[in-house]
Design a protein around this motif. Structure first.
Motif, PDB file in Angstrom:
ATOM      1  N   MET A   1      -3.944  10.733   3.868  1.00 24.13           N
ATOM      2  CA  MET A   1      -2.686  11.464   3.649  1.00 24.13           C
ATOM      3  C   MET A   1      -2.874  12.610   2.654  1.00 24.13           C
ATOM      4  O   MET A   1      -2.313  13.693   2.839  1.00 24.13           O
ATOM      5  N   LEU A   2      -3.674  12.380   1.613  1.00 27.62           N
ATOM      6  CA  LEU A   2      -3.929  13.450   0.647  1.00 27.62           C
ATOM      7  C   LEU A   2      -4.662  14.613   1.311  1.00 27.62           C
ATOM      8  O   LEU A   2      -4.330  15.785   1.084  1.00 27.62           O
ATOM      9  N   ILE A   3      -5.645  14.297   2.167  1.00 23.13           N
ATOM     10  CA  ILE A   3      -6.366  15.350   2.891  1.00 23.13           C
ATOM     11  C   ILE A   3      -5.408  16.099   3.814  1.00 23.13           C
ATOM     12  O   ILE A   3      -5.431  17.328   3.888  1.00 23.13           O
ATOM     13  N   ARG A   4      -4.545  15.345   4.480  1.00 24.11           N
ATOM     14  CA  ARG A   4      -3.561  15.970   5.379  1.00 24.11           C
ATOM     15  C   ARG A   4      -2.621  16.894   4.603  1.00 24.11           C
ATOM     16  O   ARG A   4      -2.324  18.006   5.047  1.00 24.11           O
ATOM     17  N   GLN A   5      -2.143  16.443   3.453  1.00 22.08           N
ATOM     18  CA  GLN A   5      -1.237  17.258   2.646  1.00 22.08           C
ATOM     19  C   GLN A   5      -1.934  18.533   2.168  1.00 22.08           C
ATOM     20  O   GLN A   5      -1.346  19.627   2.202  1.00 22.08           O
ATOM     21  N   ILE A   6      -3.186  18.396   1.728  1.00 21.53           N
ATOM     22  CA  ILE A   6      -3.951  19.573   1.286  1.00 21.53           C
ATOM     23  C   ILE A   6      -4.139  20.527   2.454  1.00 21.53           C
ATOM     24  O   ILE A   6      -3.929  21.740   2.320  1.00 21.53           O
ATOM     25  N   HIS A   7      -4.509  19.986   3.618  1.00 22.54           N
ATOM     26  CA  HIS A   7      -4.694  20.818   4.808  1.00 22.54           C
ATOM     27  C   HIS A   7      -3.417  21.573   5.148  1.00 22.54           C
ATOM     28  O   HIS A   7      -3.434  22.785   5.413  1.00 22.54           O
ATOM     29  N   ASN A   8      -2.287  20.864   5.155  1.00 18.14           N
ATOM     30  CA  ASN A   8      -1.008  21.494   5.495  1.00 18.14           C
ATOM     31  C   ASN A   8      -0.654  22.611   4.524  1.00 18.14           C
ATOM     32  O   ASN A   8      -0.183  23.672   4.929  1.00 18.14           O
ATOM     33  N   LEU A   9      -0.885  22.372   3.231  1.00 20.97           N
ATOM     34  CA  LEU A   9      -0.575  23.402   2.231  1.00 20.97           C
ATOM     35  C   LEU A   9      -1.500  24.612   2.364  1.00 20.97           C
ATOM     36  O   LEU A   9      -1.053  25.759   2.263  1.00 20.97           O
ATOM     37  N   LEU A  10      -2.785  24.361   2.610  1.00 20.73           N
ATOM     38  CA  LEU A  10      -3.728  25.469   2.804  1.00 20.73           C
ATOM     39  C   LEU A  10      -3.380  26.271   4.055  1.00 20.73           C
ATOM     40  O   LEU A  10      -3.431  27.503   4.046  1.00 20.73           O
TER      41      LEU A  10
ATOM     42  N   MET B   1       0.834  -1.186   0.000  1.00 21.20           N
ATOM     43  CA  MET B   1       0.000   0.000   0.000  1.00 21.20           C
ATOM     44  C   MET B   1       0.876   1.246   0.000  1.00 21.20           C
ATOM     45  O   MET B   1       1.787   1.377   0.807  1.00 21.20           O
ATOM     46  N   ASP B   2       0.579   2.158  -0.893  1.00 23.68           N
ATOM     47  CA  ASP B   2       1.314   3.425  -0.968  1.00 23.68           C
ATOM     48  C   ASP B   2       0.671   4.410   0.004  1.00 23.68           C
ATOM     49  O   ASP B   2      -0.339   5.030  -0.297  1.00 23.68           O
ATOM     50  N   ILE B   3       1.269   4.532   1.192  1.00 19.58           N
ATOM     51  CA  ILE B   3       0.693   5.353   2.271  1.00 19.58           C
ATOM     52  C   ILE B   3       0.523   6.810   1.863  1.00 19.58           C
ATOM     53  O   ILE B   3      -0.402   7.483   2.301  1.00 19.58           O
ATOM     54  N   ASP B   4       1.404   7.317   0.989  1.00 16.18           N
ATOM     55  CA  ASP B   4       1.324   8.715   0.567  1.00 16.18           C
ATOM     56  C   ASP B   4       0.149   8.980  -0.358  1.00 16.18           C
ATOM     57  O   ASP B   4      -0.172  10.133  -0.630  1.00 16.18           O
ATOM     58  N   ASN B   5      -0.487   7.937  -0.838  1.00 13.71           N
ATOM     59  CA  ASN B   5      -1.582   8.105  -1.798  1.00 13.71           C
ATOM     60  C   ASN B   5      -2.938   7.731  -1.195  1.00 13.71           C
ATOM     61  O   ASN B   5      -3.910   7.611  -1.913  1.00 13.71           O
ATOM     62  N   THR B   6      -2.994   7.558   0.140  1.00 13.00           N
ATOM     63  CA  THR B   6      -4.277   7.259   0.778  1.00 13.00           C
ATOM     64  C   THR B   6      -5.078   8.556   0.917  1.00 13.00           C
ATOM     65  O   THR B   6      -4.515   9.658   0.916  1.00 13.00           O
ATOM     66  N   CYS B   7      -6.384   8.423   1.024  1.00 14.00           N
ATOM     67  CA  CYS B   7      -7.245   9.606   1.156  1.00 14.00           C
ATOM     68  C   CYS B   7      -6.851  10.442   2.364  1.00 14.00           C
ATOM     69  O   CYS B   7      -6.778  11.674   2.276  1.00 14.00           O
TER      70      CYS B   7
END
Length: 141
Positions: free
Chosen positions: A9-18, A1-7
């Motif tokens: 993690m993607l939500i977390r990355q978007i949150h951090n960037l915002l 499983m690609d942990i960086d591509n889970t929903c």
């Protein structure tokens, strides 16, 4: 499983960037995200005021943290605080005209950021994306 591509993690990355984009904008104004959240919470009330206790609950913060936030907002003339005339145990915080203007500017900035965030989506995708986010959010409540 690609942990960086889970929903999650993607939500977390978007949150951090915002959050990073927001903090950069706010830093120029000498504010933090939690301070602006407090201003919005006060501004969204009918009387443009709340008790300290109500604000603690709205922001999900400790009393000491809330007092510190309000103190810094008072120093910037964005809010005023005062004690209830009938019950000296109750302390209110009211937004000032300058605080209301700050909310308007922050709202404009948020709208600009959201427009940028969704710029690669079609109108149908934007509606679907928002609907899906609301569903996920409601699941977690």
């Amino acid at each position: 499983m690609d942990i960086d591509n889970t929903c999650g993690m993607l939500i977390r990355q978007i949150h951090n960037l915002l959050e990073k984009m927001s903090n950069k904008d706010l830093k120029e104004k000498g504010l933090t995200l939690v301070q602006v959240s407090a201003l919005f919470s006060i501004n969204d009330t009918a009387e443009k005021k709340v008790t300290f206790k109500e604000l603690e609950k709205i922001l999900h913060l400790a009393q000491s943290t809330t007092v510190g936030i309000i103190s810094r907002l008072e120093q910037k003339n964005l809010v005023t605080s005062y004690i209830d005339d009938n019950d000296k145990r109750i302390k209110y915080v009211r937004i000032t005209e300058l605080g209301e203007q700050c909310c308007k500017e922050a709202e404009d900035s948020m709208l600009k950021t959201e427009t940028f965030l969704l710029s690669n989506l079609t109108e149908i995708e934007k509606v679907l994306f928002k609907d899906l986010l609301e569903k996920v959010n409601n699941t977690l409540k």
